[in-house]
Scaffold this active site. Structure first.
Site, PDB file in Angstrom:
ATOM      1  CB  CYS A   1      -0.879  -0.025   1.247  1.00  0.00           C
ATOM      2  SG  CYS A   1      -1.965   1.393   1.397  1.00  0.00           S
TER       3      CYS A   1
ATOM      4  CG  HIS B   1      -5.659  -2.337  -1.228  1.00  0.00           C
ATOM      5  ND1 HIS B   1      -4.577  -2.916  -0.598  1.00  0.00           N
ATOM      6  CD2 HIS B   1      -5.447  -0.994  -1.169  1.00  0.00           C
ATOM      7  CE1 HIS B   1      -3.760  -1.954  -0.172  1.00  0.00           C
ATOM      8  NE2 HIS B   1      -4.258  -0.775  -0.510  1.00  0.00           N
ATOM      9  CD  GLU B   2      -6.660   1.282  -4.061  1.00  0.00           C
ATOM     10  OE1 GLU B   2      -6.772   2.227  -3.271  1.00  0.00           O
ATOM     11  OE2 GLU B   2      -5.564   0.728  -4.287  1.00  0.00           O
TER      12      GLU B   2
ATOM     13  CG  HIS C   1      -7.208   2.904   0.981  1.00  0.00           C
ATOM     14  ND1 HIS C   1      -6.377   3.211   2.037  1.00  0.00           N
ATOM     15  CD2 HIS C   1      -6.442   2.202   0.111  1.00  0.00           C
ATOM     16  CE1 HIS C   1      -5.170   2.708   1.811  1.00  0.00           C
ATOM     17  NE2 HIS C   1      -5.182   2.084   0.652  1.00  0.00           N
TER      18      HIS C   1
HETATM   19 NI    NI Z   1      -3.557   1.142  -0.221  1.00  0.00          NI
END
Ligand code: NI
Length: 181
Positions: A100, A142-143, A146
Site C-alpha cells: 500500500c 483494497h481501494e 480505504h
Molecule cells: Ni492502499
C-alpha cells in the site's frame, strides 16, 4: 501535474470513513481525480483512494498494464470509481501478498474474496459496473477498504506474513504467481 504527498500509516484521516460525492462533473472533482492519478503514477502504484492524499471522499481508481511493484500479475483495466460498492459473488477467499502506498516498504499476505461485482459512478455521474476476479478483485477490495477507513494489514491473519519488502519480496512474488495460476 500535481503530485501530492502520501500520508503514512498512523495518520488519523486514513482510519476515517470517507463521505460520498454528491455533485458530479465539478472542477473540484476533476482536480481531485487528476491529483490522485498523478500521485499514483509517480509512486508507481496500481491503485489509489482519495484519503491517501488526505481527502476523505469516496473516490478510488485502479489499473495497470505492467507493474514493478507487482511483477507477473495480469493487467487490470484502468477504472475510476466514485461512491464504490462491492457485492461478493463467490465466498471463496484467496491469500496473496499486497502492499500500500500509505505503508511504504512493507508487504503482507491476507485473504480477499476471489470474485466480486463492483458498482459506482464515473466522474460525470454515469453508473459504472463490472465483475472482477483474482488480483483484479483484490485491488478493488483494497481501494474500497480505504474509503471505509481500513488498511490491508488489519486483514493479516498470521503476522509472520507481514514484513519489509527486502525481506519478504522474493517469497511474495513466488507465492503470488502460484496463487494467480
Ligand atoms: Ni492502499
Amino acid at each position: 501535474m500535481t503530485i501530492q504527498t502520501l500520508p503514512k500509516l498512523g495518520t488519523p484521516s486514513l482510519f476515517q470513513p470517507s463521505e460520498p460525492i454528491v455533485e458530479f462533473d465539478t472542477p473540484e472533482l476533476h482536480a481531485l481525480i487528476e491529483d490522485m492519478h498523478d500521485t499514483m503514477i509517480a509512486a508507481k502504484g496500481i491503485g489509489i483512494a482519495a484519503p491517501q492524499i488526505g481527502v476523505n471522499l469516496r473516490v478510488i481508481m485502479f489499473g495497470f498494464e505492467t507493474s514493478e511493484r507487482y511483477p507477473q500479475m495480469q493487467p487490470v483495466p484502468f477504472t475510476i470509481l466514485i461512491n464504490p460498492e462491492i457485492e461478493i459473488l463467490d465466498d471463496e477467499k484467496i491469500y496473496m501478498w499486497e502492499g500500500c502506498l500509505s505503508i511504504p516498504g512493507l508487504r503482507g499476505k491476507l485473504p480477499r474474496y476471489k470474485k466480486i461485482r463492483y458498482t459506482g459512478f464515473d466522474p460525470q455521474g454515469n453508473p459504472v459496473e463490472g465483475i472482477a476476479e483474482d488480483f483484479h478483485a483484490r485491488v478493488v477490495q483494497h481501494e474500497v477498504d480505504h474509503v471505509n477507513g481500513k488498511l490491508y494489514y488489519l486483514h493479516i491473519e498470521d503476522l509472520h506474513d507481514f514484513g519489509f519488502e527486502e525481506a519478504v519480496m522474493e517469497r511474495a512474488i513466488l507465492e503470488n504467481s502460484r496463487s494467480a495460476s
